[in-house]
Design a protein around this motif. Structure first.
Motif, mmCIF file in Angstrom:
data_model
loop_
_atom_site.group_PDB
_atom_site.id
_atom_site.type_symbol
_atom_site.label_atom_id
_atom_site.label_comp_id
_atom_site.label_asym_id
_atom_site.label_seq_id
_atom_site.Cartn_x
_atom_site.Cartn_y
_atom_site.Cartn_z
ATOM 1 N N ALA A 106 -104.821 4.009 38.896
ATOM 2 C CA ALA A 106 -104.447 2.779 39.591
ATOM 3 C C ALA A 106 -103.662 3.006 40.875
ATOM 4 O O ALA A 106 -103.778 2.231 41.823
ATOM 5 C CB ALA A 106 -103.644 1.879 38.654
ATOM 6 N N ALA A 107 -102.808 4.052 40.913
ATOM 7 C CA ALA A 107 -101.959 4.254 42.083
ATOM 8 C C ALA A 107 -101.473 5.695 42.127
ATOM 9 O O ALA A 107 -101.480 6.407 41.117
ATOM 10 C CB ALA A 107 -100.770 3.294 42.051
ATOM 11 N N VAL A 108 -101.033 6.080 43.323
ATOM 12 C CA VAL A 108 -100.481 7.414 43.560
ATOM 13 C C VAL A 108 -99.126 7.246 44.232
ATOM 14 O O VAL A 108 -98.983 6.409 45.129
ATOM 15 C CB VAL A 108 -101.411 8.249 44.469
ATOM 16 N N VAL A 109 -98.152 8.038 43.805
ATOM 17 C CA VAL A 109 -96.849 8.067 44.466
ATOM 18 C C VAL A 109 -96.658 9.430 45.105
ATOM 19 O O VAL A 109 -97.236 10.423 44.659
ATOM 20 C CB VAL A 109 -95.676 7.754 43.488
ATOM 21 N N VAL A 110 -95.836 9.454 46.147
ATOM 22 C CA VAL A 110 -95.560 10.714 46.823
ATOM 23 C C VAL A 110 -94.158 10.658 47.422
ATOM 24 O O VAL A 110 -93.670 9.589 47.797
ATOM 25 C CB VAL A 110 -96.605 11.012 47.930
ATOM 26 N N PHE A 122 -100.396 5.304 52.792
ATOM 27 C CA PHE A 122 -99.282 5.136 51.865
ATOM 28 C C PHE A 122 -98.282 4.159 52.475
ATOM 29 O O PHE A 122 -98.197 4.034 53.693
ATOM 30 C CB PHE A 122 -98.589 6.485 51.607
ATOM 31 N N GLU A 123 -97.529 3.483 51.625
ATOM 32 C CA GLU A 123 -96.515 2.550 52.091
ATOM 33 C C GLU A 123 -95.231 2.752 51.299
ATOM 34 O O GLU A 123 -95.256 3.329 50.209
ATOM 35 C CB GLU A 123 -97.018 1.114 51.977
ATOM 36 N N PHE A 141 -90.078 8.011 49.591
ATOM 37 C CA PHE A 141 -90.810 7.692 48.372
ATOM 38 C C PHE A 141 -91.821 6.588 48.681
ATOM 39 O O PHE A 141 -91.461 5.480 49.055
ATOM 40 C CB PHE A 141 -89.840 7.262 47.271
ATOM 41 N N GLN A 142 -93.122 6.923 48.522
ATOM 42 C CA GLN A 142 -94.192 6.041 48.960
ATOM 43 C C GLN A 142 -95.274 5.900 47.895
ATOM 44 O O GLN A 142 -95.364 6.721 46.991
ATOM 45 C CB GLN A 142 -94.807 6.611 50.244
#
Length: 167
Positions: A106-110, A122-123, A141-142
């Motif tokens: 569903a989503a990726v964080v970085v 990325f936001e 953190f995005q």
């Protein structure tokens, strides 16, 4: 340059790339631990004609408020110094995002440079009331949405897989 999902024989070359690209062995040890613990959701490599790994992106599970929501974290991302500034990092990330999307994530964080990751779609996670355990990292953190509704009615703490707390 061939960009593909990592396979078993890539592990040693990935390890060497990580060890020569970072000041400490922490990233190499992190990837090794993720692999040993079965927490490496996806690894994407860029290899030269001889099969040498010159770029790598690792994705591992994260939780939101302790719940698995089919989200992953991108870390580490590395490109060999000899081939930097050629768009290889972007290619690795996009290949990873496409593959994760196909698998229903569903989503990726970085955690990374907002200018770089912002260009890739990325936001800021804070825009969605999301935070991580490390204070002072709000700008870095995005998040990246892979599925519609991934950010609907959510907020809280993102936790990376356990090996991230060891290094």
């Amino acid at each position: 340059m061939l960009i593909r999902t990592e396979i078993g024989v890539d592990a040693a070359s990935i390890d060497m790339l990580l060890r020569r690209s970072f000041e400490t062995s922490a990233e190499a040890e992190l990837v090794q631990q993720l692999r040993e613990d079965g927490l490496l959701t996806l690894g994407v490599v860029a290899t030269d004609d001889e099969g040498q790994v010159l770029g790598y992106a690792a994705f591992s599970p994260v939780t939101l408020n302790g719940e698995d929501r089919q989200w992953v974290g991108l870390a580490p991302l590395v490109v060999d110094a000899s081939v930097r500034r050629q768009g290889l990092g972007k290619q690795l990330i996009y290949e990873g995002l496409d593959t994760l999307n196909e698998f229903g994530y569903a989503a990726v964080v970085v955690m990374g440079d907002p200018a770089y990751y912002g260009r890739l779609g990325f936001e800021p996670a804070a825009r969605h009331q999301l935070r991580c355990r490390w204070p002072g990292t709000e700008a870095a953190f995005q998040v990246y949405k892979l599925s519609d509704g991934a950010f609907d009615q959510i907020e809280g703490q993102i936790e990376y897989a356990a090996p991230f707390t060891r290094f």
